[in-house]
Design an enzyme around this catalytic site. Structure first.
Site, mmCIF file in Angstrom:
data_model
loop_
_atom_site.group_PDB
_atom_site.id
_atom_site.type_symbol
_atom_site.label_atom_id
_atom_site.label_comp_id
_atom_site.label_asym_id
_atom_site.label_seq_id
_atom_site.Cartn_x
_atom_site.Cartn_y
_atom_site.Cartn_z
ATOM 1 N N LYS A 28 0.843 -1.189 0.000
ATOM 2 C CA LYS A 28 0.000 0.000 0.000
ATOM 3 C C LYS A 28 0.884 1.247 0.000
ATOM 4 O O LYS A 28 2.094 1.178 0.209
ATOM 5 C CB LYS A 28 -0.925 -0.010 1.218
ATOM 6 C CG LYS A 28 -0.221 -0.034 2.562
ATOM 7 C CD LYS A 28 -1.219 -0.149 3.691
ATOM 8 C CE LYS A 28 -0.518 -0.156 5.041
ATOM 9 N NZ LYS A 28 -1.469 -0.236 6.172
ATOM 10 N N TYR A 251 13.371 32.208 6.046
ATOM 11 C CA TYR A 251 12.269 33.010 6.552
ATOM 12 C C TYR A 251 12.437 33.317 8.040
ATOM 13 O O TYR A 251 12.800 32.457 8.833
ATOM 14 C CB TYR A 251 10.943 32.269 6.347
ATOM 15 C CG TYR A 251 10.488 32.243 4.907
ATOM 16 C CD1 TYR A 251 10.159 33.433 4.240
ATOM 17 C CD2 TYR A 251 10.384 31.048 4.209
ATOM 18 C CE1 TYR A 251 9.747 33.418 2.924
ATOM 19 C CE2 TYR A 251 9.959 31.019 2.886
ATOM 20 C CZ TYR A 251 9.645 32.204 2.248
ATOM 21 O OH TYR A 251 9.233 32.196 0.931
ATOM 22 N N MET A 299 9.008 25.724 1.177
ATOM 23 C CA MET A 299 8.197 24.838 0.353
ATOM 24 C C MET A 299 9.052 24.082 -0.666
ATOM 25 O O MET A 299 8.838 22.888 -0.915
ATOM 26 C CB MET A 299 7.113 25.625 -0.382
ATOM 27 C CG MET A 299 6.251 24.758 -1.298
ATOM 28 S SD MET A 299 4.961 25.678 -2.150
ATOM 29 C CE MET A 299 3.805 25.961 -0.802
#
Length: 357
Positions: A28, A251, A299
């Site tokens: 899976k 950041y 990100m």
């Protein structure tokens, strides 16, 4: 480094040394992020006699790839499609009276089923108080040739503790469920309870078959057996700069350099499965040395501090791999992110290019 198929082969051999039961290779989550078909083929070639998936669609994809061994699917996120299961030649698990009733209502031909009973997880499976009703309905369905009961399954809620005493209640529950199914005249279906941890640590949990998923790709949730790592994640350096002491990184300037140093950028971030929250120990390997990840994970990017060394653009960095030494492991990343290895390998996003060595 071992190739993925060789690592899976070695892990199946390690499992085989721990059990005399049949082995189901659970593939899976796209083979725990390693490619369901590739992992399945390697596991079957190494001796796994069954495959496990979450849905009939996943089972159908394995059939289309030429895998002919029995396949069980047991989560059914979109419900059980009896016709698709029959077309794929897939067994299905039913975990409630309502689910079995719905299956019987739509089955046009005999469907092979495993009765999924709750053995202490409270996370699916038929509750103990409804076992008799489920078994009686299964018997009627079998008499009508709509289903054929071929298995009984449960789960171990505490197998990761590697303590047979913690598994004992679930073992007793599985024994009772299996005996009840036999007493109802449903012959002697295959019983299976253990996943990777139970397989590696407690023979009493093995019954007729064990279901191994994480162990195929080198993860032992019990932390008791050294398995063979099956994957490597690399990324090229795309930017390098020299900075003075006191330079904020990323950041909010969450990291500030304490000396003159070199910073390199890797083009992977939380959109690619790199955990955003990491401990200060997190690092990657470049040319045989480990360098820390500094600043916040973005990100699409992370930054590493390479100290006095400056690496040219294009230099390959290894985020994790099976090598040890300077190369972090999946287990290292799990510790740095305060999670489990499963989330690391299954979280690697679709932007990351896959290749099979």
């Amino acid at each position: 480094m071992q190739t993925l198929p060789l690592a899976v082969t070695a892990n199946v051999a390690r499992i085989r040394a721990r059990t005399q039961s049949m082995i189901m290779a659970v593939v899976k989550a796209d083979g725990y992020g390693h490619g369901a078909v590739t992992v399945a083929r390697a596991a079957v070639a190494a001796g796994a006699g069954w495959l496990g998936t979450t849905s009939v669609a996943e089972a159908s994809a394995l059939r289309a790839a030429g895998l002919a061994v029995p396949i069980l699917t047991w989560l059914h996120p979109s419900g059980i499609d009896a016709d698709a299961a029959a077309a794929a030649g897939a067994d299905v698990a039913v975990g409630s009276v309502a689910e079995l009733d719905a299956l019987l209502a739509q089955a046009a031909s005999t469907v092979r089923v495993h009765l999924h009973v709750d053995t202490g997880m409270s996370r699916g499976g038929c509750p103990r108080g409804q076992w008799d009703e489920l078994i009686a309905l299964a018997w009627r369905g079998q008499q009508a040739r709509r289903v054929r009961v071929v298995g009984v399954m449960g789960h171990l809620p505490r197998a990761d503790q590697a303590d047979p005493a913690a598994n004992a209640p679930a073992v007793v529950g599985m024994q009772e469920a299996w005996q009840a199914v036999r007493a109802a005249g449903l012959r002697s279906p295959l019983a299976h309870l253990a996943a990777t941890s139970g397989t590696l640590t407690d023979r009493a949990t093995h019954f007729g078959m064990v279901r191994v998923g994480a162990g195929l790709v080198g993860i032992d949730p019990s932390g008791t057996v050294e398995m063979h790592g099956a994957s490597r994640l690399t990324a090229p350096i795309v930017h390098t700069t020299a900075v003075p002491a006191g330079t904020p990184v990323g950041y909010a300037g969450a990291h500030v350099t304490d000396r003159a140093t070199h910073l390199s950028v890797l083009p992977v971030g939380y959109a690619d499965g790199i955990p955003r929250e990491l401990s200060p120990q997190a690092g990657v390997e470049v040319r045989g040395r480990r360098f820390p990840v500094v600043g916040r994970v973005s990100m699409d990017q992370i930054v590493i501090d390479t100290g006095a060394q400056s690496f040219p653009v294009g230099t390959s960095a290894t985020l994790f791999g099976p090598d040890g030494e300077a190369t972090p492991t999946i287990g290292d990343w799990a510790r740095w992110a305060a999670t489990i290895p499963h989330t690391i390998v299954t979280g690697i996003g679709p932007r990351v290019k896959r290749s099979i060595a």
